[in-house]
Design a protein around this motif. Structure first.
Motif, PDB file in Angstrom:
ATOM      1  N   LYS A  44      35.599  44.052  37.372  1.00 25.41           N
ATOM      2  CA  LYS A  44      36.263  45.226  38.557  1.00 25.41           C
ATOM      3  C   LYS A  44      37.089  45.119  39.445  1.00 25.41           C
ATOM      4  N   SER A  45      37.836  46.154  39.449  1.00 23.29           N
ATOM      5  CA  SER A  45      38.774  45.347  41.066  1.00 23.29           C
ATOM      6  C   SER A  45      37.898  45.059  41.859  1.00 23.29           C
ATOM      7  N   CYS A  46      39.022  44.083  42.790  1.00 22.94           N
ATOM      8  CA  CYS A  46      37.413  43.811  43.740  1.00 22.94           C
ATOM      9  C   CYS A  46      38.678  43.916  45.045  1.00 22.94           C
ATOM     10  N   THR A  47      37.327  44.203  46.578  1.00 24.44           N
ATOM     11  CA  THR A  47      38.108  44.308  48.033  1.00 24.44           C
ATOM     12  C   THR A  47      37.940  43.049  48.632  1.00 24.44           C
ATOM     13  N   LEU A  48      38.003  42.582  49.226  1.00 23.37           N
ATOM     14  CA  LEU A  48      37.390  41.271  50.420  1.00 23.37           C
ATOM     15  C   LEU A  48      36.557  41.413  50.596  1.00 23.37           C
ATOM     16  N   LEU A  49      35.692  42.799  51.266  1.00 21.55           N
ATOM     17  CA  LEU A  49      34.346  42.299  51.323  1.00 21.55           C
ATOM     18  C   LEU A  49      33.783  43.494  50.237  1.00 21.55           C
ATOM     19  N   PRO A  50      32.128  43.662  49.585  1.00 19.67           N
ATOM     20  CA  PRO A  50      31.222  44.022  49.120  1.00 19.67           C
ATOM     21  C   PRO A  50      31.430  45.524  49.290  1.00 19.67           C
ATOM     22  N   VAL A  99      42.522  42.653  41.248  1.00 15.66           N
ATOM     23  CA  VAL A  99      42.362  42.875  42.811  1.00 15.66           C
ATOM     24  C   VAL A  99      42.702  44.081  42.982  1.00 15.66           C
ATOM     25  N   SER A 100      42.262  44.414  43.868  1.00 12.43           N
ATOM     26  CA  SER A 100      42.971  45.888  44.672  1.00 12.43           C
ATOM     27  C   SER A 100      42.137  45.719  45.713  1.00 12.43           C
ATOM     28  N   GLY A 101      42.299  45.249  46.599  1.00  6.77           N
ATOM     29  CA  GLY A 101      42.525  45.069  48.567  1.00  6.77           C
ATOM     30  C   GLY A 101      42.950  46.069  49.123  1.00  6.77           C
ATOM     31  N   MET A 102      41.847  46.940  50.383  1.00 10.60           N
ATOM     32  CA  MET A 102      42.035  47.812  50.747  1.00 10.60           C
ATOM     33  C   MET A 102      43.959  47.531  51.935  1.00 10.60           C
ATOM     34  N   SER A 103      44.239  46.643  52.039  1.00  7.57           N
ATOM     35  CA  SER A 103      45.438  46.530  52.389  1.00  7.57           C
ATOM     36  C   SER A 103      45.794  45.008  52.336  1.00  7.57           C
ATOM     37  N   GLU A 109      44.366  37.792  51.329  1.00 11.30           N
ATOM     38  CA  GLU A 109      43.585  36.060  51.433  1.00 11.30           C
ATOM     39  C   GLU A 109      43.104  36.275  50.023  1.00 11.30           C
ATOM     40  N   MET A 110      42.615  37.077  49.677  1.00  8.69           N
ATOM     41  CA  MET A 110      42.313  36.918  48.348  1.00  8.69           C
ATOM     42  C   MET A 110      42.819  36.183  47.190  1.00  8.69           C
ATOM     43  N   LEU A 111      43.957  36.763  47.295  1.00  7.82           N
ATOM     44  CA  LEU A 111      44.902  35.791  46.341  1.00  7.82           C
ATOM     45  C   LEU A 111      44.925  34.109  46.370  1.00  7.82           C
ATOM     46  N   ALA A 112      45.046  34.447  47.547  1.00  9.98           N
ATOM     47  CA  ALA A 112      45.685  32.779  48.087  1.00  9.98           C
ATOM     48  C   ALA A 112      43.996  32.085  47.493  1.00  9.98           C
ATOM     49  N   ALA A 113      42.938  32.296  48.106  1.00 10.78           N
ATOM     50  CA  ALA A 113      41.296  31.731  47.197  1.00 10.78           C
ATOM     51  C   ALA A 113      41.528  31.615  45.630  1.00 10.78           C
ATOM     52  N   PHE A 114      42.000  32.666  45.355  1.00  9.65           N
ATOM     53  CA  PHE A 114      42.104  32.539  43.279  1.00  9.65           C
ATOM     54  C   PHE A 114      43.591  31.715  43.181  1.00  9.65           C
ATOM     55  N   ARG A 115      44.208  31.410  44.149  1.00 16.62           N
ATOM     56  CA  ARG A 115      45.002  30.246  43.655  1.00 16.62           C
ATOM     57  C   ARG A 115      44.738  29.069  44.068  1.00 16.62           C
ATOM     58  N   ASP A 116      43.474  28.682  45.202  1.00 12.23           N
ATOM     59  CA  ASP A 116      43.033  27.605  45.374  1.00 12.23           C
ATOM     60  C   ASP A 116      42.180  27.419  44.432  1.00 12.23           C
ATOM     61  N   VAL A 152      53.377  38.970  48.011  1.00 13.30           N
ATOM     62  CA  VAL A 152      52.236  38.448  46.812  1.00 13.30           C
ATOM     63  C   VAL A 152      53.124  36.842  46.417  1.00 13.30           C
ATOM     64  N   VAL A 153      54.052  36.844  46.228  1.00 11.68           N
ATOM     65  CA  VAL A 153      54.818  36.052  45.310  1.00 11.68           C
ATOM     66  C   VAL A 153      55.005  34.866  46.765  1.00 11.68           C
ATOM     67  N   LYS A 154      55.089  34.713  47.701  1.00 11.10           N
ATOM     68  CA  LYS A 154      54.569  34.176  48.478  1.00 11.10           C
ATOM     69  C   LYS A 154      54.312  33.189  48.723  1.00 11.10           C
ATOM     70  N   VAL A 155      53.042  34.437  48.015  1.00 13.51           N
ATOM     71  CA  VAL A 155      51.070  33.246  48.492  1.00 13.51           C
ATOM     72  C   VAL A 155      50.665  33.275  46.974  1.00 13.51           C
TER      73      VAL A 155
END
Ligand SMILES: O=C(O)c1[nH]c(=O)[nH]c(=O)c1Cl
Length: 310
Positions: A44-50, A99-103, A109-116, A152-155
């Protein structure tokens, strides 16, 4: 017949999986898709917080499909990151993460976490949630889409995809394709998300059928098949060296075949999965195989993108 497809380093035994948002919010649901005949699964598309999401009722079956205004209810990205970390990536079914962040900041931030986390799953960045009151669909703003993707592609340096809203005008197909073609690491698009802000009316009660947004919601199912096929074919034609994933109106081998004929590499199932359950994957898979057999095709590549025009 051979239903397998290999793309972007993932191998699928068949081209079918769930559309993000359906049967994929909890680990139990995700495990059910993984245990089914589906060839892959997406979260399911996720956001930073539940998020709780919109007030219920927020989904309704309609005569020829469905309407939803879920409002991005999800367990927060850490939950899906944990699921991805624990997932058996060698088990034969690729895991995709939506991934579907509110901003933009949240997305980065989420993409960096998945990257790491450096996991083998592919990211589908959702540019098309139609159900957040006051928030426009990024995918309908070409300038905003370009800006988001540039950041996005920078991160996030790995191959990734985007979930697109449906477009309805050749100029818009061309505009969005032009934006997408300027990002080489964007390796696939999923067409389409629900047709936004439709209205289903119940004649007996003379009422809307979902609570959020005065009854407006994303439309799926039979209603959207022609639009979905058009978007698949147009982006298949206009994009350079990218895959198109088909989504919209798939309820049997017939529509899955149409999506692949229009150019789809793989095919997602939404409304039909919501209504029928995970057994739909084996049924649709077998129907697709039978149709290929009937038509004399041995593999998906034999007919992929070979839609005839007049
Ligand atoms: O309301 C939703 O959660 C939702 N519903 C949709 O039909 N598409 C989306 O991308 C999302 Cl994020």
């Amino acid at each position: 017949v051979d239903l397998s497809v290999s793309w972007l380093g993932v191998n699928m035994e068949n081209p079918l999986y769930n559309a993000s948002g359906v049967m994929c919010r909890s680990r139990e649901e995700l495990d059910a898709v993984a245990a089914s005949a589906a060839g892959a699964l997406i979260t399911k598309s996720c956001t930073l917080l539940p998020r709780e999401g919109n007030p219920e009722p927020r989904y309704a079956k309609a005569p020829h499909g469905s309407i939803n205004s879920m409002g991005l209810p999800n367990a927060g990205y850490q939950y899906y990151l944990d699921y991805a970390k624990a997932y058996d990536h060698q088990g034969g079914k690729p895991l995709f993460v939506s991934v579907s962040g509110m901003s933009l900041e949240d997305n980065l931030e989420m993409l960096a976490a998945f990257r790491d986390a450096d996991l083998p799953c592919l990211v589908e960045l959702n540019l098309s949630c139609p159900n957040l009151p006051g928030k426009p669909q990024i995918g309908y703003d070409f300038e905003a889409s370009s800006h988001v993707l540039s950041e996005v592609v920078k991160v996030y340096h790995k191959p990734f995809g985007v979930k697109l809203p449906p477009y309805f005008d050749p100029v818009h197909f061309a505009e969005m394709a032009s934006v997408l073609n300027s990002f080489p690491s964007l390796k696939y698009v999923t067409c389409i998300n629900s047709v936004g802000n439709g209205l289903v009316i119940d004649l007996d009660s003379e009422s809307v059928v979902i609570k959020p947004k005065g009854g407006l919601g994303g439309i799926g199912g039979d209603y959207v098949l022609p639009t979905a096929l058009a978007n698949v074919r147009e982006f298949y034609r206009l994009l350079d060296d990218k895959h198109v994933i088909g989504c919209g109106g798939v309820k049997s081998g017939r529509e899955a075949f149409m999506h692949i004929l229009a150019g789809a590499t793989a095919v997602q199932v939404g409304t039909c999965l919501y209504e029928e359950g995970a057994a739909c994957f084996a049924r649709i898979r077998d129907e697709l195989a039978a149709l290929m057999q009937q038509k004399g095709y041995a593999t998906l590549a034999d007919f992929r993108g070979k839609l005839k025009t007049m």
